[in-house]
Design a protein around this motif. Sequence first.
Motif, PDB file in Angstrom:
ATOM      1  N   PRO A  54     -18.695 -14.348 -11.856  1.00  0.00           N
ATOM      2  CA  PRO A  54     -19.811 -13.822 -11.436  1.00  0.00           C
ATOM      3  C   PRO A  54     -19.887 -12.912 -10.299  1.00  0.00           C
ATOM      4  CG  PRO A  54     -19.987 -16.130 -11.746  1.00  0.00           C
ATOM      5  CD  PRO A  54     -18.378 -15.735 -11.834  1.00  0.00           C
ATOM      6  N   LEU A  55     -20.918 -11.953 -10.270  1.00  0.00           N
ATOM      7  CA  LEU A  55     -20.820 -10.974  -9.091  1.00  0.00           C
ATOM      8  C   LEU A  55     -21.458 -12.043  -8.027  1.00  0.00           C
ATOM      9  CD1 LEU A  55     -22.103  -7.687 -10.329  1.00  0.00           C
ATOM     10  CD2 LEU A  55     -19.997  -8.308  -9.575  1.00  0.00           C
TER      11      LEU A  55
ATOM     12  N   ASP B 280     -22.123  -7.797  -5.482  1.00  0.00           N
ATOM     13  CA  ASP B 280     -20.884  -7.269  -5.232  1.00  0.00           C
ATOM     14  C   ASP B 280     -19.670  -7.975  -5.838  1.00  0.00           C
ATOM     15  OD1 ASP B 280     -21.308  -5.236  -3.243  1.00  0.00           O
ATOM     16  OD2 ASP B 280     -21.932  -6.769  -1.966  1.00  0.00           O
ATOM     17  N   HIS B 281     -18.524  -7.469  -6.033  1.00  0.00           N
ATOM     18  CA  HIS B 281     -17.381  -8.101  -6.690  1.00  0.00           C
ATOM     19  C   HIS B 281     -17.165  -9.265  -5.643  1.00  0.00           C
ATOM     20  CE1 HIS B 281     -16.780  -4.470  -9.029  1.00  0.00           C
ATOM     21  NE2 HIS B 281     -16.032  -5.187  -9.749  1.00  0.00           N
ATOM     22  N   ASP B 282     -16.751 -10.645  -6.125  1.00  0.00           N
ATOM     23  CA  ASP B 282     -16.469 -11.848  -5.605  1.00  0.00           C
ATOM     24  C   ASP B 282     -15.200 -11.874  -5.480  1.00  0.00           C
ATOM     25  OD1 ASP B 282     -16.126 -14.243  -4.374  1.00  0.00           O
ATOM     26  OD2 ASP B 282     -18.179 -15.021  -4.997  1.00  0.00           O
ATOM     27  N   PHE B 283     -14.309 -11.242  -4.631  1.00  0.00           N
ATOM     28  CA  PHE B 283     -12.934 -11.413  -4.679  1.00  0.00           C
ATOM     29  C   PHE B 283     -12.375 -12.846  -4.597  1.00  0.00           C
ATOM     30  CE2 PHE B 283     -13.685  -6.782  -3.787  1.00  0.00           C
ATOM     31  CZ  PHE B 283     -12.991  -6.245  -4.903  1.00  0.00           C
TER      32      PHE B 283
ATOM     33  N   PRO C 130     -17.876   2.982  -7.946  1.00  0.00           N
ATOM     34  CA  PRO C 130     -19.082   2.318  -8.089  1.00  0.00           C
ATOM     35  C   PRO C 130     -19.049   1.554  -9.435  1.00  0.00           C
ATOM     36  CG  PRO C 130     -19.585   4.311  -7.367  1.00  0.00           C
ATOM     37  CD  PRO C 130     -17.988   4.381  -7.729  1.00  0.00           C
ATOM     38  N   ASN C 131     -19.771   0.183  -9.129  1.00  0.00           N
ATOM     39  CA  ASN C 131     -19.737  -0.475 -10.371  1.00  0.00           C
ATOM     40  C   ASN C 131     -20.762  -0.046 -11.228  1.00  0.00           C
ATOM     41  OD1 ASN C 131     -19.212  -2.450 -12.331  1.00  0.00           O
ATOM     42  ND2 ASN C 131     -20.278  -4.211 -11.141  1.00  0.00           N
ATOM     43  N   ASN C 132     -20.876  -0.210 -12.671  1.00  0.00           N
ATOM     44  CA  ASN C 132     -21.814   0.075 -13.543  1.00  0.00           C
ATOM     45  C   ASN C 132     -22.384  -1.117 -14.026  1.00  0.00           C
ATOM     46  OD1 ASN C 132     -23.316   0.790 -15.957  1.00  0.00           O
ATOM     47  ND2 ASN C 132     -21.854   2.032 -16.637  1.00  0.00           N
ATOM     48  N   PRO C 133     -23.540  -1.811 -14.037  1.00  0.00           N
ATOM     49  CA  PRO C 133     -24.706  -0.970 -13.790  1.00  0.00           C
ATOM     50  C   PRO C 133     -25.335  -1.261 -12.583  1.00  0.00           C
ATOM     51  CG  PRO C 133     -25.359  -3.106 -14.589  1.00  0.00           C
ATOM     52  CD  PRO C 133     -23.859  -3.299 -14.584  1.00  0.00           C
ATOM     53  N   THR C 134     -24.617  -1.578 -11.491  1.00  0.00           N
ATOM     54  CA  THR C 134     -25.337  -1.899 -10.164  1.00  0.00           C
ATOM     55  C   THR C 134     -25.119  -0.594  -9.381  1.00  0.00           C
ATOM     56  OG1 THR C 134     -23.232  -2.540  -9.160  1.00  0.00           O
ATOM     57  CG2 THR C 134     -24.761  -4.218 -10.138  1.00  0.00           C
ATOM     58  N   GLY C 135     -24.242   0.199  -9.504  1.00  0.00           N
ATOM     59  CA  GLY C 135     -24.210   1.365  -8.540  1.00  0.00           C
ATOM     60  C   GLY C 135     -23.453   1.023  -7.276  1.00  0.00           C
ATOM     61  N   LYS C 136     -22.959  -0.417  -7.041  1.00  0.00           N
ATOM     62  CA  LYS C 136     -22.517  -0.639  -5.965  1.00  0.00           C
ATOM     63  C   LYS C 136     -21.138  -0.387  -5.724  1.00  0.00           C
ATOM     64  CE  LYS C 136     -24.351  -3.416  -3.133  1.00  0.00           C
ATOM     65  NZ  LYS C 136     -24.909  -4.730  -2.420  1.00  0.00           N
ATOM     66  N   LEU C 137     -20.654   0.190  -4.584  1.00  0.00           N
ATOM     67  CA  LEU C 137     -19.255   0.526  -4.213  1.00  0.00           C
ATOM     68  C   LEU C 137     -18.443  -0.583  -3.878  1.00  0.00           C
ATOM     69  CD1 LEU C 137     -17.847   3.296  -4.028  1.00  0.00           C
ATOM     70  CD2 LEU C 137     -18.453   3.572  -1.564  1.00  0.00           C
TER      71      LEU C 137
ATOM     72  N   LEU D  69     -11.242  -4.427  -1.257  1.00  0.00           N
ATOM     73  CA  LEU D  69     -10.530  -4.021  -2.213  1.00  0.00           C
ATOM     74  C   LEU D  69      -8.792  -4.139  -1.500  1.00  0.00           C
ATOM     75  CD1 LEU D  69      -9.960  -2.447  -4.913  1.00  0.00           C
ATOM     76  CD2 LEU D  69     -10.147  -0.562  -3.758  1.00  0.00           C
ATOM     77  N   ALA D  70      -8.604  -3.411  -0.336  1.00  0.00           N
ATOM     78  CA  ALA D  70      -7.203  -3.407   0.097  1.00  0.00           C
ATOM     79  C   ALA D  70      -6.572  -4.691   0.175  1.00  0.00           C
ATOM     80  CB  ALA D  70      -7.267  -2.529   1.408  1.00  0.00           C
ATOM     81  N   GLN D  71      -7.457  -5.874   0.639  1.00  0.00           N
ATOM     82  CA  GLN D  71      -7.065  -7.064   0.898  1.00  0.00           C
ATOM     83  C   GLN D  71      -6.682  -7.836  -0.454  1.00  0.00           C
ATOM     84  OE1 GLN D  71     -10.038  -9.199   3.366  1.00  0.00           O
ATOM     85  NE2 GLN D  71      -9.710  -7.922   5.125  1.00  0.00           N
ATOM     86  N   PHE D  72      -7.686  -7.705  -1.352  1.00  0.00           N
ATOM     87  CA  PHE D  72      -7.284  -8.161  -2.545  1.00  0.00           C
ATOM     88  C   PHE D  72      -6.004  -7.781  -3.447  1.00  0.00           C
ATOM     89  CE2 PHE D  72      -8.171  -8.139  -7.414  1.00  0.00           C
ATOM     90  CZ  PHE D  72      -8.443  -9.574  -7.517  1.00  0.00           C
ATOM     91  N   LEU D  73      -5.751  -6.499  -3.131  1.00  0.00           N
ATOM     92  CA  LEU D  73      -4.516  -5.888  -3.741  1.00  0.00           C
ATOM     93  C   LEU D  73      -3.339  -6.186  -2.998  1.00  0.00           C
ATOM     94  CD1 LEU D  73      -5.839  -2.110  -4.043  1.00  0.00           C
ATOM     95  CD2 LEU D  73      -5.032  -3.772  -6.037  1.00  0.00           C
TER      96      LEU D  73
END
Length: 374
Positions: free
Chosen positions: A144-145, A150-153, A172-179, A185-189
């Motif tokens: 779940p977001l 937002d993405h729940d990393f 940005p995500n579809n359908p939320t439009g959120k970046l 992102l960098a930490q997740f990677l």
Amino acid sequence: MQAKKITKQDALLWRSIIFKMALYEPGKPIAEVKREYRLKNVIKLASNENPLGASPKAQEILRKNIREINFYPDSNCCYVREQLGKKLDLSPNMFIVGSGSVEIMKWACESLLQPKDEVVVADICFPVYCSLASLYNAIPKVVPLDADFDHDFELMYSAISRKTKIVFLTSPNNPTGKLIEYDALAQFLEKVPHNILVVLDLAYIDYVTSDYGRSGIDLVAKHPNLLLTRSFSKIYGLAGLRIGYGIADEKTIEVLNRVRMPFSVNSLAQAAAIAALEDERHIKDTLDVNEIGKAYLSQAFRQLGLAYCPTSANFILVDTRHESDEVFQALLRKGIIVRPMRHPRLNTCIRVTIGTLEQNQIFVARLREILCTR
Ligand SMILES: *Cc1c(COP(=O)(O)O)cnc(C)c1O
């Protein structure tokens, strides 16, 4: 016309997973709505297409190149990759071009997934990721977001197991439009095991005017397990030609090239893509129309007292507070095609593409009529 349903009783020995897969539900085409509802004017704000049309430069090239469609296209899309390399300051060998960016995602799945492998995806995202996972008999692990959509990393990371082969992210995500926030992102990677492919779908990144897009590319140099996908369907207005591309470490690109069918990207798409990439005027005009429309629609939603997701893309998710399918149908009858949301968290939401100012005005007027009579 209703397509005939395939059933398990049919004589051919279809793979059983086929019957569990959901059909992709595309935005309704304009011609179909005109005929069905006997309407002269129909506005499609359902598939995030460019309301200004394709780049005029691309259209001109298409007229010229139509005479040469008796020839097979350049199977390796050399000129497209060269042009992309110049534009993004990368080696052409870090690009792969497909018939839409969804084809690149398909190649990634085809190269990695074996039955019972796992694919981590967000619960509110582009439905193609789950369909592809299922197609290769892999299991989608749906995360779940978070409360802010937002993405729940943290949750995504904990969904990773020894069977995980791919993680899909969208920004940005579809359908939320959120970046996706860059640091998250960098930490997740940094944390994701190096043998798991992270596919970052950047179909709408061209609408993000900060240097975020560039930063995404920098992450590829650091993470050989990262594949970016980008599209010519949105800002470049070439959705009907089907062309998109992937950016990754050369070794990843080399693998994807092995599963690619020859000639998957047609010659007109390639020529138009090169022209569209260079058409700064068209890109600027598109961004301007989008910014104006974003401000207009946001204000209109506030006036109507409707909650919406602040968007970084060319569409807005808005909560109509009425059953989404009802609002969708009511808008259809008035000649406006939008996307009703089906996810339980969004079942009163529609996603509307930001159109031209005139299209936006008509959409708001019709939406107001519908909501005020309910
Ligand atoms: C529109 C869209 C795409 C684009 O797909 P193409 O195959 O390039 O047309 C990819 N991902 C998302 C999330 C989209 O909304």
